[in-house]
Structures are given as C-alpha cells and as structure tokens.
Scaffold this active site. Structure first.
Site, mmCIF file in Angstrom:
data_model
loop_
_atom_site.group_PDB
_atom_site.id
_atom_site.type_symbol
_atom_site.label_atom_id
_atom_site.label_comp_id
_atom_site.label_asym_id
_atom_site.label_seq_id
_atom_site.Cartn_x
_atom_site.Cartn_y
_atom_site.Cartn_z
ATOM 1 N N LEU A 44 -67.299 42.055 14.869
ATOM 2 C CA LEU A 44 -67.678 40.641 15.207
ATOM 3 C C LEU A 44 -68.606 40.566 16.228
ATOM 4 C CD1 LEU A 44 -64.657 38.343 14.393
ATOM 5 C CD2 LEU A 44 -66.559 38.825 12.970
ATOM 6 N N GLY A 46 -70.418 42.714 18.201
ATOM 7 C CA GLY A 46 -71.425 43.853 18.130
ATOM 8 C C GLY A 46 -72.436 43.369 17.091
ATOM 9 N N ARG A 331 -47.351 34.195 21.205
ATOM 10 C CA ARG A 331 -47.270 35.704 20.698
ATOM 11 C C ARG A 331 -46.054 36.308 21.641
ATOM 12 N NH1 ARG A 331 -52.910 37.351 18.369
ATOM 13 N NH2 ARG A 331 -52.565 36.134 16.240
ATOM 14 N N ARG A 435 -53.281 36.199 24.503
ATOM 15 C CA ARG A 435 -54.278 35.461 23.575
ATOM 16 C C ARG A 435 -53.607 34.955 22.852
ATOM 17 N NH1 ARG A 435 -56.416 36.700 19.000
ATOM 18 N NH2 ARG A 435 -55.167 38.833 18.714
ATOM 19 N N LEU A 441 -61.260 36.168 17.060
ATOM 20 C CA LEU A 441 -62.402 36.005 16.218
ATOM 21 C C LEU A 441 -63.634 35.328 17.085
ATOM 22 C CD1 LEU A 441 -60.775 35.806 12.725
ATOM 23 C CD2 LEU A 441 -61.540 37.796 13.867
#
Lengths: 636, 219, 258
Positions: A44, A46, A331, A435, A441
């Site tokens: 995504l 690059g 998470r 995160r 994304l």
C-alpha cells in the site's frame, strides 16, 4: 549524543500539517523530471507513493522482490480501513480518530504524526472510491461502515473480508497507469540487499535479481523504503512467507536508526498452531469480534466439547473484565487475556486456544446475515481446520501479526540519513506501542498518497541532493560486500538448515520476547540468540549457487538479518522498564494485571544506532503531549 | 478498413466470427430439417418440396453461395483457432484433468467439427451432387434417390453417427454463441442452455431419424 | 495429539530454466494429514537441503489464498482437486494413503517456466498496464459518498475484483486463454460508474495486449471458472465480449491511443 530532531511543525495541532504544507519548499513542475526516486516495496505505502510521485512528474524506479507488485502482503489485510468521515453520525471526528489512535498506542506515538494521519484518512477513502475500489455499500448506495477494536464509533470502511486486497489493487492500478506512461520503471523480482550512502546521504540501493542472482546497483536522488514489518522474526506469524526485514535492516546497518523494535503486535484472532511442520499462522479478521463472543471454560483442564459446557460454566472473560469494550477490546489486551486463560490451564481442551463463538449472533441476526458479513472468513476457517464454525465455535489464539517498531523517521518521514524515507509498517511513526485494527491500511496509504509527495519535494528543493553514478566507487564497494556476504553463506556448508535455525530463533522470540516479557527471560534470550547467530554463521547449510534462482539463499540472507534484529528486539524490551501496549513486562503491572506505564522515565522513543555487530547505542526522542492527557488506558 | 480486419483477427473477433457463422448455420439447419421431414409425409410431398426449390433456382444458388461462404468462414476460422490455441501451450500436461472442470462437448469442438466437415464433403458429393448435378430421367423421383442411398447400410449408419456428433457440436455451439455475443444473463442463461440442448437433440434425432426410417423400412 | 500420517508418491516436475528440458522426479513422502500441500513440499525441501540437493523451486507467499503467488497443477488440476481454493489452502487430508500425486507448473506459452514449478506471469502485469485502471490522479477527487452505487452493482464489481491474479484460469484452459483474468478487471470497471469514461477504450486496449502476449482464444469451455480459486464467473467474459464488440462497432475512433 545525537539529537533526534522530529521536525514537528509549530502551531496548534490541527493546523500543523496545513501550515507545514504551506511552509515547505516545492519543486517546480518542470524540474520534477530531473529527479530520480527509488521506491522499494510495492505494498500500500510503496505502490501509492510510486504512483503519486510518478503523477507529479518525478522519475520513479520501483522495486519488489515479488513477481508482481500486486502480491505485496498488504493484500492479506482483511478487516478494513479507518477514516473519520462520520458517515454514521455517531460522533466521530478527526480529533476522535486521533485520540483513539494515540490512546490505543498507549501514549507512545507522536501527537503531530497521528493527527495528520487522522486528518488525511478521509482523503484516502475519497481517493480509493475514485479508483473504483468496491467498498461495501448500504442499500441506498452509500458507503457502509463497521466497528473495530479500540473504538466506540463505526468508522471502518471495508470490502467484504478483503479490504487490503481491494485497496492494494487500487494502488496497483494507479501504479500501472504510471508504468504505462513511463513515469515509473518497475523492477520485479529484485530484492534490495543494501543501501548505498554517499557523504552521509542515501544515494541508491544494491539489489539481487532473484531469477539470475545478479547483484545490481541503482542510484537516485532519494530512496524510499516501504518494505513492511518484521513479524517473521518469530518464524510463525501471520505475515507472508517472504515478508522480511532485510531492506530496513541493511539500511539500519548503514546508519539509519531503528526505533522501538520491541513494539510488536500479537493479534488475538488467529488460528491455533496445529503441528511441528506448520509454516505460518492464519489470521481471522478482527472484525469477527463484532459478533463473536470469546470464552473459555471456568474449570481448569476442562476436556469437554464446547457444546457440553453449560452457559454458567463458561467464562466470557473479555466481557467480564472489560464490560464497556467487551469483545472489541484492543488487540494487546485481548491477546494477553487469552494467554492468561491458557496459562491458567483453561484453554480449549488443554490446547493453546480459546473459543470465538457465533451462536448468539446467529440466533440474533440469522445465519444469512452472518454469512453475508463473514462468509469468506467462515469458509476459510473450514478449509483450514475442517470444522464448520456455524455449528461449533471457532478456536483462536494470538499470533505475531504487526510490528509497530521500525526505522526512525521525522515528521517528514525521513530517517536520520538524509534522502532515506521510510513509509508504512517499515517506519515506527504512527502507532506507538500498539496499533488499532484497520489503521495499518490507513497509515500505508496516508504515507504514500498524501504525505511523501509533499515532504520529499521539500527535501529535494532544499537539500538539492546530487545523483551519483550507479557504477561509482561507493556503489561498487557495496555490491562487492554483498557478493562476499553471499559467497560466505554458500561456503559454510554446515549441518543445520536455514529453516531449522529460523524456527529455533522463533521459539526463543515467542517464549521470551512475545506477549509477556521479563528481565531474566530477555537476558536469556539475548544469550540464546547470540548462540544461534554463532551456530548460523558456523554451521548453516545453504545449497545451490549464487547466480541462479535460489530460494534457499534468499531465506538464508533474511534469517541472518532476523538473528541480529531478534537480539535488538530483546535488548530494546529489556531497556524499556515499563509495560505499554504490545510491550508487556511482567515486572510492571497493576495488581489487576494491567500494563503499567512509566511516563516519567519512558515517554520517549528509543532509537537504536548500529555500532557494530551485537552493539548498539540507544538514543531518545522525547515525546511531548500538548493536547492529550496521559492517562491509564482503560477499556473497562 | 484496417480496423475491421484487425478487429476480426483479435481473439474476441475470431470468437465472434465463430458465433455469428455458427448461429447462421444453426438457423439453416432448422430450415434444412424442416424440408427433409417432408420425407415422412411421403414421396409426393418430398418431391414437391424439392421441385418447388428448383423453381427458384437462382435464388437458391445465391443462398448456397452465402451458405458456402459462411461454412468456409466457420471452418477456416476454426482451424486457425485450433492451431493458435494449441500453440498457446507448447508443453502439454502429463496429467490431463480437464474431465474435472469442463464438459466433453465443449472440449471437442475441433474434433466434432472436423468429423462434420468430412460428413459435409460426403453429403455434398452424394445428395447434393445427385440433386443438382447428375442428370436424371424425366420421371426420376428425388424421394427414390434418398431411399436408395439410405438403404445402403454403411451409408445410413455413417449418417446416424455423424448426426449424433453434430448434436454434440450444436449442444456446445448454441449456448457458446450467446456467451460470445455477451448474452449471459442470470435469468436467461440456464434457459438458453436448455434450449440449446433441446435444439441439438432435435437436430440430431430429426436428421438421424431419416436414414433410420429408410434403413428399417427397407429391411 | 497424535497426528494422522499418510504416505504418498510424488512425481514432481523439475526444470532447470526456461529453455531447459524438464522431467518428473519421484519422491516418497510421509506427511501429517493436517499439513497443507505446500508444507508437505517444505518438508520435502528440508530433506533435500539436508542431503545437499537442490530444493524444488515453487512460489508461495501469504499462504492464505489471497496473494495469488502460489499455483501448482496437481493431478491435472490447477490448485488441486478442491474447488475455490488456492494451492496454499489445500490440505493433505484430501489425499488418500498410497496415492500418487503429479505436480506440474502452470503451463502456457505466455507463462514460461523459470525453474521447476515457478513460472513467469508478468504477462498479466503487462495487460494491466494497458488499461487496468481508472485514470485519476491522487487528490482532487469528489467525496466518497458523492456517487451512490447500488449495493448489487458494488457487489458485482467486487465479485469481479476478487480476482487474485494467480493464473489458474490460463493453466486450466485448454487454450491457455487469459480471458477470465482480463474480463474480471474489465468488468469491475465496466459496472462501476467510475469506470464509464474509459469503458470502451479500456476493453480494446487490454484485449489487444492480451492477444499480443501469446495467450490462446476462449472457446467457452468454462474450465477457468471451475478452477478459479475465487470463483470468478464467466459472465465477466460475456460482458467483455459485448463491450469489445460494441466498442469496435460503435465508437468513431479508428486508432487506439497508446
């Protein structure tokens, strides 16, 4: 002591990026074609960077070790992408997305970077829709959202369970357009194996052609690394087989600082390990936690089938411990709670697994609704395990998934080496110590589409770097070093295979540098990793030749880097005497077992400078919080 | 007209030619069979049918030329496709798994087509030649020509076999043409497939029933 | 947990380079029924490496069936006997004790073998360069909710966009045709409003390049759909045919712009 300048613009938080964009220098449109830029990695970050820079007029050379840019591991992201659109009218805003991300990261990220991320998040959705990304929609034709861990609003845009795929194909399509126009030259199947630094500035790269084995050099005015994360250091992770740290690590060894390597994310909803020969772990999207309930038996060593365990003997531990976030707790918290249950011998039938149960959701919403939302995930589960999750609860367990640490970058996404920019998961910048779901994304595309196109112009216009010939002395020297390195690997001809040593490293990392860490274990890990490194360089067996398609050799080079990185991760974890986000030190916890931060001593980024093999210097970038108050993260 | 030949030579162009000519031939077969079935009514009816065609001979000749052109297009294009497609996979698979992913009808269009072509040559050199080129006595009956040929056992059996193969070819060809024209609709696709199969069966049974009828009748 | 082991005879295609002559190599393996097919090959390679032999080259990456990197023809079927999965999702529990398994690369003129089971599928990228995109630059686009797209239209676009570019359609097709792959991308944009401005030029450009790369023609056997790990429908091919014919017949432009 090196002073790390984060170059955060002055002014109020909400105006920093706008002011910065006005204040930075621009490259005149006619001059852009005089600048060559190398982009390594076509995920995504690059692909979006290469495409956008091509559109602006720069000459871009993009590199991937894959056979096509479309294979990058961004493609495997399932759940979604966050944006502060507030389409659901549920109280979302740029500030709330910023706040959730800072808090989710346990106050170990830069305010300014995170605010910018939240700010451009909306542009990303607009951009992707314009490219033809088929996001999920409501019956009225407008975009649909769902909620994700760590947030109390519905801000996640998704494309069934294949959001990463669709976003990557969007970026890939933009990249293709520039390749067709000749503005981007695409190099497939070429792996970056070294960074070339001339006069302290990034000047180019050395690559190995993975088909011919040829070592080649490329020069440019600036180099962008968008080479992903390093979770494969654990051997078993949700990362793709070929994800590796080599590009970033070799740049680190050429002077780029590596920041917060110990911040690793263990994803709570993965399929449990099934056996010794398992090659990787499979993630089940976190979005499943929207409707699935996580539980284990209340009894230790309970070997009953899930259906035989009555409701009152089940422990829905996330709902019990974190009533307001419940199954949607962040998470790190969810993962650690699973580990606690397993450590307490309450895992599924004595295994390292917990249940994720959809029975209630199916009863409430109907099988069809569940199928529509998660059909492909359920199918995937059944394909792998042979069990039908509509009938029996899924078995899940945490697995290494994402790495928040990475090469240190300033606000402009430039590393401490001028001319070397780092985007996406490869940098350390936006997620702090943990995160949130659907934010990777967002960050990858924010960096590529909306940040780097501005900030790289500033570097080119103000520093006016020169381009060196790709066959000049520093390039030749770097290429020769790589040839020696390769020859060395092939000459050992020992007894242990590359995978065998990688698996051993992975076990050390998982046991001692995984979900819970302590000083003693970390010290032991450092010792064990050093021994493994010794074993590798004295007794590894790499077959085949250098000048051919040699996957064994590819892996060997990557494992050599993991062995060094593993040591630094343990060292970083040892030096950070606090618990925060994905970094949990058993010595530092509240009586209830929650992470205990030490804001007085550790509100900083640890950026490691490579001195020599096995020796690093730890630099600090202090984090200042002007807009949010550092609080104990509570999801209760 | 460079664009036209370029378009027709593209992969989709060639498909399109196959489909267009195929559909034309499918329509022709309906007319052809309808005419042939007059054989079942009796000698008089059939002779009347053939003679009435004879009365509009110039028109029939034009139709025949057009038909021949369509056949040639269909055949030449098919042969071209066959060899190009073979060339697209120079090294064959050691294990052929195509049984598991496609129907026999669809995979054997070139083979069934070739057999039909051979049949066509035989058909033209017997019936068409007999009806159009050979000189007959003034009271000769077309019906009897058919009768004579079909009472030759090997000839009748050959005919029947060829008609079954024609059915195979049509079964795939019919629905395939619709796909090529882009008419694959959720609501109608399965209906088209059924109609295609029905059509193929009717053609195969219809044409094959004639030699069977005469062969059995003659026994 | 006691693992169920099965013994298999492998016939693995070995080929040293694009121009080299290949042949099958026999291997006997014993593998856990819970292992994936690629994990079985990992184990085989591990033992080959230990014996100083060249491991079998095969490609894989995500091992979750989404990146499209892996692709083997197993007993004549791309991605093996189970429908709608990629090779990496195939598990050994679907094979029986003593079975012989033939493992071949995707074979097509347009996909030359690089080594053993790895093939070069860059032809797919080349087709995408020709028009697999909506020509918009970054920035300056309308708000994402500015155009309402009916849910079923979005779903139809998604069904086409789900293609993972693995090449199984080419491998399965008896003509090595790439129509399913190309039509999936053409269709995604043909049904979405964003794709309309370039709809008829895109299809012409992509088909032209597809033809130049040595793929065969479609003869509607639908083997591609049957073997596609994502179940991409041949309806997309129909749509592409229609758009292509329409483009050729109706558009006024004679020459395609490069």
């Amino acid at each position: 002591m090196v002073k790390l300048d984060s170059k955060i613009p002055s002014g109020p938080l909400a105006e920093k990026w706008t002011n910065h964009k006005f204040n930075i220098k621009l490259v005149n449109p006619a001059n852009k074609r005089k600048y060559d830029i190398i982009v390594v990695g076509t995920g995504l970050a690059g692909a979006s960077a290469a495409a956008t820079l091509g559109e602006l007029g720069y000459n871009v050379s993009a590199f991937t070790f894959h056979d096509s840019p479309r294979r990058a591991h961004s493609i495997a992201a399932q759940g979604g992408i966050n944006a502060a659109k507030n389409y659901q009218n549920d109280g979302d805003s740029v500030y709330r997305l910023f706040y959730d991300t800072i808090k989710g990261g346990d106050f170990r990220a830069r305010e300014a970077n995170v605010y910018r991320l939240a700010e451009v998040s909306n542009n990303i959705i607009d951009q992707c829709v314009a490219q033809g990304v088929p996001f999920a929609r409501e019956y009225g034709g407008l975009l649909d959202n769902r909620s994700f861990g760590g947030a109390q609003v519905s801000r996640t845009f998704y494309a069934r369970g294949q959001t990463g795929q669709q976003l990557l194909l969007g970026a890939y399509s933009a990249l293709n357009r520039q390749i067709a126009k000749g503005k981007v030259k695409m190099y497939n199947r070429k792996e970056m194996v070294d960074l070339v630094v001339v006069d302290g500035k990034a000047a180019g790269i050395v690559t190995r052609d993975l088909v011919s084995g040829e070592i080649e050099t490329y020069s440019a005015h600036a180099v962008i690394l968008a080479t992903g994360g390093y979770a494969n250091v654990f051997f078993l992770s949700t990362n793709a087989m070929n994800c590796n740290v080599t590009a970033g690590w070799r740049a680190h060894k050429k002077g780029a600082f590596f920041a917060n390597p110990c911040y690793t994310q263990i994803h709570p909803t993965c399929l449990p390990v099934h056996g010794e020969h398992q090659s990787k772990l499979t993630l089940m999207s976190e979005s499943l936690r929207n409707d699935g309930r996580v539980w284990v038996s209340k009894l230790k060593g309970d070997m009953r089938n899930p259906g035989d365990i009555p409701e009152n003997e089940r422990d829905y531990y996330l709902e019990r411990k974190y009533p307001s976030f419940g199954n949607l707790s962040p998470r790190d918290i969810s993962s650690r709670s699973a580990k606690e249950a397993v450590d307490d011998e309450r895992g599924v039938k004595g295994q390292e697994a917990v249940y994720l149960d959809f029975e209630d959701a199916i009863n409430r919403l109907g099988k069809k609704a569940i199928e529509e939302k998660y059909g492909n995930l359920f199918e995937m589960y059944e394909t792998i395990t042979g069990e039908n999750p509509y009938q029996v609860p899924m078995k899940i367990y945490p697995a290494p998934h994402y790495t928040m640490g990475g090469l240190w970058v300033d606000y402009n996404l430039m590393s401490n080496l001028p001319g070397l920019f780092v985007l996406g998961e490869a940098n350390f910048s936006d997620h702090g110590a943990n995160r949130l779901g659907a934010s990777a994304l967002m960050q990858g595309l924010a960096d590529g589409y909306f940040v780097i196109p501005y900030t790289i112009g500033n570097y080119l216009a103000s520093d006016k770097p020169e381009k060196h010939a790709a066959n000049s002395a520093p390039f030749k020297e770097a290429a020769n070093q790589i040839k020696d390195f390769t020859a060395n690997l092939l000459s050992i001809q020992g007894k242990h295979t590359v995978d065998e040593i990688h698996k051993k490293l992975g076990r050390v990392m998982w046991n001692q540098v995984g979900m819970a860490r302590n000083a003693e274990g970390l010290k032991a890990a450092i010792k064990e990793i050093k021994e493994l490194k010794e074993l590798f360089w004295n007794d590894v067996k790499v077959v085949g030749k250098a000048e051919e398609l040699n996957q064994n050799l590819e892996r060997a080079g990557r494992v050599a880097d993991y062995l060094e990185l593993g040591e630094l991760m343990a060292l970083d974890a040892l030096e950070r005497n606090e618990s925060c986000g994905g970094h949990f030190r058993e010595e530092y916890q509240t009586p209830e077992g929650e992470a205990l931060r030490d804001d007085e001593n550790y509100t900083h980024v640890a950026a490691w400078q490579f001195d020599k093999a096995g020796a690093w210097t730890r630099h600090k970038e202090e984090l200042t919080f002007e807009n949010v108050e550092l609080s104990t993260r509570s999801y209760k | 007209m460079g664009w036209l030949s370029e378009s027709l030579n593209s992969s989709i162009g060639k498909k399109f030619i196959m489909a267009l000519t195929g559909i034309s031939l499918i329509l022709f077969l309906i007319v052809h069979l309808a005419g042939n079935l007059t054989l079942f009514i009796g000698e008089e009816a059939f002779n009347l049918y053939v003679e009435s065609l004879d009365k509009i001979k110039p028109f029939i000749r034009v139709i025949e030329v057009v038909l021949a052109a369509i056949f040639i297009f269909h055949i030449v294009n098919g042969i071209k496709l066959y060899f190009e497609n073979r060339g697209a996979r120079p090294e064959k698979y050691a294990v052929n798994g195509s049984r598991k992913n496609s129907t026999l009808f669809s995979r054997t269009m070139a083979q069934t087509g070739s057999i039909i072509f051979i049949f066509l040559v035989i058909h033209l050199s017997t019936f068409w030649k007999a009806f159009n080129l050979d000189t007959h006595a003034a009271d000769a009956s077309y019906y009897n020509i058919v009768l004579e040929w079909f009472q030759i056992e090997w000839y009748a059996v050959l005919y029947v076999i060829c008609m079954i193969i024609l059915g195979f070819h049509l079964n795939h060809g019919f629905q395939s043409a619709f796909q090529t024209f882009g008419w694959n609709h959720n609501k109608y696709a399965s209906l088209i497939k059924k109609i295609g199969t029905g059509y193929a069966v009717i053609m195969a049974v219809g044409f094959a029933s004639i030699p069977i009828y005469f062969l059995l009748g003659g026994m | 947990m006691a693992e169920k082991m099965i013994n298999l005879k492998l016939k693995v295609w070995r080929q040293n380079g694009p121009k080299a002559v290949g042949a099958f190599e026999d291997h006997d393996v014993s593998v856990s029924a819970d292992s994936s097919f690629l994990e079985m090959l990992d184990e085989l390679n591990d033992s080959l490496e230990r014996n100083g032999k060249d491991p079998v080259v095969f490609e894989s990456d995500c091992r979750e069936g989404i990146c499209g990197t892996c692709g083997l023809v197993i007993n004549g079927q791309p991605h093996g006997p189970i429908p709608k999965i990629a090779t990496c999702q195939l598990h050994m529990r679907h094979f029986t004790e003593g079975q012989t398994i033939w493992i071949e690369p995707f074979r097509a003129k347009a996909f030359p073998v690089l080594k053993d089971l790895a093939v070069d599928r860059s032809a797919f990228d080349t087709i995408m360069h020709a028009g697999g995109y909506v020509s918009v630059n970054t920035g300056g686009v309308p708000d994402a909710n500015a155009i309402a797209i009916p849910k079923d239209v979005a779903a139809e676009a998604f069904d086409a966009a789900a293609c993972i570019g693995c090449g199984a359609c080419v491998a399965a097709c008896k003509n090595a045709s790439a129509m399913l792959f190309v039509s999936a991308k053409v269709s995604q944009f043909a049904v979405l409003p964003q794709g309309q401005p370039e709809r008829y030029t895109r299809v012409q450009k992509m088909v032209k390049v597809m033809d130049e790369l040595g793929f065969g023609s479609c003869t509607n056997t639908y083997a591609c759909e049957a073997e596609c790990p994502k179940g991409i429908s041949v309806k997309n091919i129909a749509r592409m045919n229609k758009d292509y014919i329409k483009a050729k017949v109706k558009t006024e432009k004679i020459e395609l712009e490069a």
